[in-house]
Design a protein around this motif. Structure first.
Motif, PDB file in Angstrom:
ATOM      1  N   GLU A  57       0.836  -1.206   0.000  1.00 22.82           N
ATOM      2  CA  GLU A  57       0.000   0.000   0.000  1.00 22.82           C
ATOM      3  C   GLU A  57       0.871   1.256   0.000  1.00 22.82           C
ATOM      4  OE1 GLU A  57      -0.336  -2.571   1.885  1.00 22.82           O
ATOM      5  OE2 GLU A  57      -2.430  -3.250   1.931  1.00 22.82           O
ATOM      6  N   ALA A  58       2.002   1.190   0.693  1.00 25.07           N
ATOM      7  CA  ALA A  58       2.909   2.343   0.718  1.00 25.07           C
ATOM      8  C   ALA A  58       3.441   2.634  -0.677  1.00 25.07           C
ATOM      9  CB  ALA A  58       4.067   2.080   1.684  1.00 25.07           C
ATOM     10  N   LYS A  59       3.804   1.580  -1.408  1.00 24.47           N
ATOM     11  CA  LYS A  59       4.301   1.767  -2.765  1.00 24.47           C
ATOM     12  C   LYS A  59       3.220   2.317  -3.675  1.00 24.47           C
ATOM     13  CE  LYS A  59       7.050  -1.202  -4.656  1.00 24.47           C
ATOM     14  NZ  LYS A  59       7.602  -2.472  -5.178  1.00 24.47           N
ATOM     15  N   GLN A  60       1.987   1.836  -3.507  1.00 26.04           N
ATOM     16  CA  GLN A  60       0.874   2.353  -4.310  1.00 26.04           C
ATOM     17  C   GLN A  60       0.650   3.836  -4.030  1.00 26.04           C
ATOM     18  OE1 GLN A  60      -2.406  -0.202  -3.308  1.00 26.04           O
ATOM     19  NE2 GLN A  60      -1.621  -1.944  -4.473  1.00 26.04           N
ATOM     20  N   MET A  61       0.726   4.217  -2.765  1.00 26.96           N
ATOM     21  CA  MET A  61       0.558   5.620  -2.398  1.00 26.96           C
ATOM     22  C   MET A  61       1.670   6.467  -2.999  1.00 26.96           C
ATOM     23  SD  MET A  61      -1.580   7.539  -0.747  1.00 26.96           S
ATOM     24  CE  MET A  61      -2.487   6.247   0.094  1.00 26.96           C
ATOM     25  N   MET A  62       2.880   5.951  -3.014  1.00 29.28           N
ATOM     26  CA  MET A  62       4.008   6.678  -3.595  1.00 29.28           C
ATOM     27  C   MET A  62       3.844   6.845  -5.096  1.00 29.28           C
ATOM     28  SD  MET A  62       7.035   4.891  -1.344  1.00 29.28           S
ATOM     29  CE  MET A  62       8.369   5.455  -2.370  1.00 29.28           C
ATOM     30  N   ASP A  63       3.248   5.842  -5.749  1.00 25.08           N
ATOM     31  CA  ASP A  63       3.016   5.943  -7.194  1.00 25.08           C
ATOM     32  C   ASP A  63       2.021   7.050  -7.525  1.00 25.08           C
ATOM     33  OD1 ASP A  63       4.766   3.875  -7.659  1.00 25.08           O
ATOM     34  OD2 ASP A  63       3.209   2.325  -7.699  1.00 25.08           O
ATOM     35  N   LEU A  64       1.077   7.293  -6.608  1.00 19.51           N
ATOM     36  CA  LEU A  64       0.061   8.325  -6.826  1.00 19.51           C
ATOM     37  C   LEU A  64       0.533   9.709  -6.391  1.00 19.51           C
ATOM     38  CD1 LEU A  64      -3.064   6.367  -5.502  1.00 19.51           C
ATOM     39  CD2 LEU A  64      -2.529   6.866  -7.900  1.00 19.51           C
ATOM     40  N   CYS A  65       1.547   9.742  -5.546  1.00 22.74           N
ATOM     41  CA  CYS A  65       2.021  11.005  -4.980  1.00 22.74           C
ATOM     42  C   CYS A  65       2.696  11.850  -6.058  1.00 22.74           C
ATOM     43  CB  CYS A  65       3.010  10.713  -3.847  1.00 22.74           C
ATOM     44  SG  CYS A  65       3.649  12.189  -3.047  1.00 22.74           S
ATOM     45  N   PRO A  66       2.352  13.157  -6.157  1.00 24.06           N
ATOM     46  CA  PRO A  66       2.978  13.998  -7.184  1.00 24.06           C
ATOM     47  C   PRO A  66       4.478  14.168  -6.985  1.00 24.06           C
ATOM     48  CG  PRO A  66       1.639  15.322  -5.667  1.00 24.06           C
ATOM     49  CD  PRO A  66       1.339  13.891  -5.373  1.00 24.06           C
ATOM     50  N   TYR A  67       4.920  14.117  -5.740  1.00 24.40           N
ATOM     51  CA  TYR A  67       6.352  14.200  -5.454  1.00 24.40           C
ATOM     52  C   TYR A  67       6.628  13.433  -4.173  1.00 24.40           C
ATOM     53  CZ  TYR A  67      10.864  15.979  -3.913  1.00 24.40           C
ATOM     54  OH  TYR A  67      12.158  16.061  -3.485  1.00 24.40           O
ATOM     55  N   VAL A  68       7.455  12.411  -4.271  1.00 25.59           N
ATOM     56  CA  VAL A  68       7.782  11.593  -3.097  1.00 25.59           C
ATOM     57  C   VAL A  68       9.070  12.129  -2.485  1.00 25.59           C
ATOM     58  CG1 VAL A  68       8.239   9.283  -2.228  1.00 25.59           C
ATOM     59  CG2 VAL A  68       6.719   9.601  -4.188  1.00 25.59           C
ATOM     60  N   SER A  69       9.001  12.469  -1.204  1.00 23.66           N
ATOM     61  CA  SER A  69      10.176  13.011  -0.525  1.00 23.66           C
ATOM     62  C   SER A  69      11.163  11.891  -0.206  1.00 23.66           C
ATOM     63  CB  SER A  69       9.764  13.721   0.765  1.00 23.66           C
ATOM     64  OG  SER A  69       9.264  12.789   1.703  1.00 23.66           O
ATOM     65  N   VAL A  70      12.405  12.273  -0.023  1.00 24.26           N
ATOM     66  CA  VAL A  70      13.441  11.296   0.316  1.00 24.26           C
ATOM     67  C   VAL A  70      13.142  10.611   1.655  1.00 24.26           C
ATOM     68  CG1 VAL A  70      15.903  10.990   0.809  1.00 24.26           C
ATOM     69  CG2 VAL A  70      15.178  12.459  -1.068  1.00 24.26           C
ATOM     70  N   PRO A  71      12.705  11.363   2.701  1.00 25.54           N
ATOM     71  CA  PRO A  71      12.357  10.669   3.950  1.00 25.54           C
ATOM     72  C   PRO A  71      11.279   9.605   3.780  1.00 25.54           C
ATOM     73  CG  PRO A  71      12.599  13.014   4.379  1.00 25.54           C
ATOM     74  CD  PRO A  71      12.667  12.836   2.889  1.00 25.54           C
ATOM     75  N   SER A  72      10.312   9.836   2.884  1.00 22.54           N
ATOM     76  CA  SER A  72       9.269   8.828   2.646  1.00 22.54           C
ATOM     77  C   SER A  72       9.859   7.586   1.996  1.00 22.54           C
ATOM     78  CB  SER A  72       8.162   9.411   1.761  1.00 22.54           C
ATOM     79  OG  SER A  72       7.499  10.463   2.421  1.00 22.54           O
ATOM     80  N   TYR A  73      10.710   7.801   0.994  1.00 21.91           N
ATOM     81  CA  TYR A  73      11.404   6.662   0.391  1.00 21.91           C
ATOM     82  C   TYR A  73      12.184   5.897   1.461  1.00 21.91           C
ATOM     83  CZ  TYR A  73      10.725   7.611  -4.636  1.00 21.91           C
ATOM     84  OH  TYR A  73      10.205   7.749  -5.893  1.00 21.91           O
ATOM     85  N   ASN A  74      12.882   6.637   2.327  1.00 22.64           N
ATOM     86  CA  ASN A  74      13.692   5.996   3.360  1.00 22.64           C
ATOM     87  C   ASN A  74      12.836   5.203   4.341  1.00 22.64           C
ATOM     88  OD1 ASN A  74      16.006   7.067   2.237  1.00 22.64           O
ATOM     89  ND2 ASN A  74      16.137   8.771   3.671  1.00 22.64           N
ATOM     90  N   THR A  75      11.633   5.721   4.636  1.00 25.09           N
ATOM     91  CA  THR A  75      10.730   5.007   5.539  1.00 25.09           C
ATOM     92  C   THR A  75      10.295   3.684   4.932  1.00 25.09           C
ATOM     93  OG1 THR A  75       9.922   7.113   6.424  1.00 25.09           O
ATOM     94  CG2 THR A  75       8.568   5.169   6.830  1.00 25.09           C
ATOM     95  N   VAL A  76       9.982   3.711   3.629  1.00 26.59           N
ATOM     96  CA  VAL A  76       9.585   2.472   2.949  1.00 26.59           C
ATOM     97  C   VAL A  76      10.759   1.499   2.910  1.00 26.59           C
ATOM     98  CG1 VAL A  76       8.796   1.478   0.776  1.00 26.59           C
ATOM     99  CG2 VAL A  76       7.809   3.620   1.589  1.00 26.59           C
ATOM    100  N   LEU A  77      11.946   2.010   2.624  1.00 24.75           N
ATOM    101  CA  LEU A  77      13.136   1.152   2.627  1.00 24.75           C
ATOM    102  C   LEU A  77      13.326   0.504   4.000  1.00 24.75           C
ATOM    103  CD1 LEU A  77      15.988   3.048   0.722  1.00 24.75           C
ATOM    104  CD2 LEU A  77      14.957   0.863   0.117  1.00 24.75           C
TER     105      LEU A  77
END
Length: 706
Positions: free
Chosen positions: A360-380
């Motif tokens: 679900e996190a990846k799906q939300m990131m795909d819809l997000c107009p701009y994914v911040s680096v901290p969000s990417y890091n949280t998913v990682l």
């Protein structure tokens, strides 16, 4: 006439436009100064419509009136109309050019400000300062520095702008150097320095400067207030707030924020209720205070009664719901947000990732107009500890930008999954490496017994720390290769730390003499070091030394009792196990592991009654839950004592599925006690049904039935 003009000026200066206008129209003669004064007052009031009306009604106009009207456009941010008006002016003077240039600068139109500056045939200090300020405020510090260097003259505004520019870069020492050589200062200069110190958390410097300042304003006090809040000193924040000669909304909000960060909900609510006025920041702080204190219903109520919202309001509550495990409510709240910005999208993606809902996190990131680096890091980070390393690498590869945390997270995942080749490759690709990166690789090589690689990576650490040395020592000692460490690795390590780490290393490999040597040289000993030494003696069968050490311990904790019991049990001192157990129960409640040692001792002694009593007391006397190991020990006790039926009853009543170990105990009892094949058939069948790969199970089964 002069008296009427003076009265008009007085009304206009105090914002009473209507009264000033009445005086104007009552004047017996037309007066250009009066019209200009009235227009200037309307400009200060920010009423562009009134400015236009007054300008149109003015019978005659001079360059001063045209300039005031131009200022009306720039003051209200209507730069497009300002440029059109400027072009329509019958003539210009230096002030006309300066007004439009300053308007562009103050509203962030740096390119247009520079074009206007370049077109000017005459420039004054105001125009130079305006362009300098525009570059500095826009973050173009290089251009600001270039302008400052070629300015024909400077004033306090120039100096303050340059000082602010250096402070924005975070170069506190350079900021102090410029401040010390300035020919003059004003309260703005001091406030710039205070803000620079606040950014670095230098509260002492702020206090010192505040004491030296010849004059202070509300900004000065608020800066110190913010510094206290930033370092979490709520007591000083509140004390300073109470001593301030006056307050504004900013100072109230700083006090409120300090209470929120400190988790003092009661004080936060009191401050909120006492505030003379509220803005969006105040309301958001109250939502945050309720949310962080776990009062989610109250936080939602505050959100519902707020006069206005922004994305911070919604996101604060969204994050709170997700942190308390209400992910569905967080998602429902997210769907209600009328206008979502990237902060909202990233917060929802992070909420899914932190809850383990990585898809679900990846799906939300795909819809997000701009994914911040901290969000990417949280998913990682969400993939850490899972076998989905490849999925994590896909997320890592899709990042448009990576910071050091991104690289360290991916590197750590590779080492945790023992993907040493991939970790080595990623480490080589890192654009920058900090100490943590070297330590991750050092630990990974040590765990895999790649000791030459561990020594090699240690040698490459630019600034080694005690932790670096400890990792190397631990890596060698856990594989029994302590002696391979070269003396160079002991350099620049404090004696106390060296002795402690050497003791841990030798204790890890259970070396009694060396462990005792460094144990004796420890400056301080905690319960862990005493227990480690006790383990070493027990492991090596030195029971007498264990007893002496146990008696010398300043205090006995649960782990030291259980370690001593284990030392007796492992070395066949079964009577002492039982004696020590009775001493233990007189002092404190035993740990579950203590009962294992006692049951083993009773089994070896053949003392069924003491074993039964011990087993029963686990639940009845101490209220503990049985583990499978307790059942196994009790089963061993019964089978060794020939209590075949009791053992059969126990194994059938176990709340655990019996393994081949338990069935082998029962098979051995069958064989030793000569039970008939018919009696033993059920036991044999159950033992073979476990699918055991231990050949002794089949040998025992054959001996029983044959």
């Amino acid at each position: 006439m002069n008296d009427q003009v003076a009265l008009l000026k007085a009304y206009a200066r105090n914002g009473h436009i209507a009264q000033a206008e009445k005086i104007l129209y009552a004047m017996p003669e037309w007066n250009l100064l009066a019209w200009t004064t009235l227009l200037a007052a309307s400009v200060q009031a920010g009423n562009l419509k009134e400015c236009k009306r007054i300008f149109e009604e003015t019978p005659r106009r001079d360059i001063a009136l045209w300039n005031v009207m131009l200022a009306a456009y720039t003051h209200t941010g209507n730069l497009g109309e300002a440029k059109v008006f400027f072009d329509s002016m019958p003539c210009w003077n230096l002030l006309s050019w300066t007004i439009l240039l300053v308007g562009y600068a103050q509203n962030g139109f740096v390119t247009q400000a520079r074009r206007m500056f370049d077109r000017m045939t005459n420039r004054n200090l105001v125009t130079w300062n305006a362009l300098l300020w525009a570059y500095a405020q826009n973050g173009d510090l290089g251009s600001a520095t270039s302008i400052f260097k070629i300015m024909p003259q400077y004033d306090i505004v120039s100096y303050n702008t340059a000082l602010s520019e250096i402070a924005q870069k975070g170069h506190i020492e350079d900021t102090k150097k410029l401040y010390n050589v300035l020919p003059e200062w004003n309260v703005i200069t001091y406030n710039i320095m205070l803000a620079a110190y606040e950014t670095k958390g230098l509260v002492d410097e702020i206090e010192k400067m505040l004491g030296e300042m010849p004059e202070r304003d509300l900004v000065s006090y608020t800066t110190l207030l913010s510094a206290y809040a930033q370092v979490g000193n709520v007591k000083y924040t509140q004390l300073l707030f109470d001593c301030m000669p006056q307050h504004n909304l900013v100072s109230w909000n700083v006090l409120m924020a300090a209470c929120v960060c400190h988790g003092d909900f009661g004080l936060c609510k009191s401050v909120f209720d006492a505030m003379p006025e509220l803005n969006l920041v105040s309301w958001n702080s109250m939502v945050s205070a309720y949310a962080e204190s776990g009062y989610l219903i109250q936080a939602k109520h505050v959100l519902s009664v707020m006069p206005a919202w922004d994305c911070v309001s919604w996101t604060t509550l969204l994050v709170a719901y997700s942190q308390y495990g209400y992910l569905d409510i967080a998602k429902a709240l997210f769907d209600q947000i009328p206008e979502k910005d990237t902060i909202c999208w990233n917060a929802m993606a992070s909420a899914y990732a932190q809850s383990g809902h990585l898809q679900e996190a990846k799906q939300m990131m795909d819809l997000c107009p701009y994914v911040s680096v901290p969000s990417y890091n949280t998913v990682l980070a969400g993939y850490s500890g899972t076998p989905h390393v490849q999925e994590a690498k896909q997320v890592f590869d899709s990042m448009h930008y990576r910071n050091l945390v991104s690289w360290l997270t991916m590197l750590s995942m590779y080492t945790q999954s023992d993907s040493i080749r991939e970790a080595r490759h990623l480490f080589g690709e890192m654009p920058e490496r900090n100490l943590a990166a070297f330590h991750i690789m050092l630990g990974a090589f040590a765990r895999k017994e790649l000791l030459e690689d561990a020594k090699s990576i240690y040698d490459k650490i630019p600034e080694k720390t005690i932790e670096s040395w400890c990792l190397l020592v631990a890596g060698f000692s856990q594989h029994g290769h302590f002696i391979c460490i070269d003396p160079q690795y002991f350099e620049q390590v404090d004696d106390a730390v060296r002795n402690h780490e050497m003791f841990k290393a030798y204790a890890q490999i259970r070396h009694p003499h060396k462990s005792k040597h460094y144990f004796d040289h420890l400056q301080t000993r905690d319960s862990d070091t005493w227990t480690q030494m006790l383990v070493v003696y027990g492991y090596n069968g030195q029971v007498a030394e264990s007893e002496r050490l146990f008696s010398a311990m300043p205090e006995h904790e649960e782990v030291s009792w259980s370690t001593m019991l284990l030392a007796y049990a492992q070395n066949g001192h079964f009577e002492k196990v039982v004696d020590l157990y009775y001493r233990l129960v007189m002092v404190t409640n035993p740990r579950l592991v203590c009962f294992v040692s006692v049951l083993v001792a009773c089994s070896r002694k053949g003392d069924v009654e003491s074993g039964r009593q011990c087993f029963g007391s686990i639940k009845s006397d101490f209220g503990l839950d049985y583990s499978k190991q307790h059942y196994s020990c009790m089963l061993d006790l019964l089978t060794r004592a020939g209590r075949f039926q009791d053992a059969t009853d126990l194994i059938s009543s176990m709340p655990f599925e019996p393994s081949d170990v338990e069935w082998r105990c029962l098979l051995a009892a069958c064989r030793c006690r000569g039970h008939s094949a018919l009696e033993a058939r059920g036991t044999v069948g159950n033992a073979l049904d476990t699918g055991s790969t231990d050949s002794s199970t089949y040998v025992l089964a054959a001996n029983v039935v044959c």
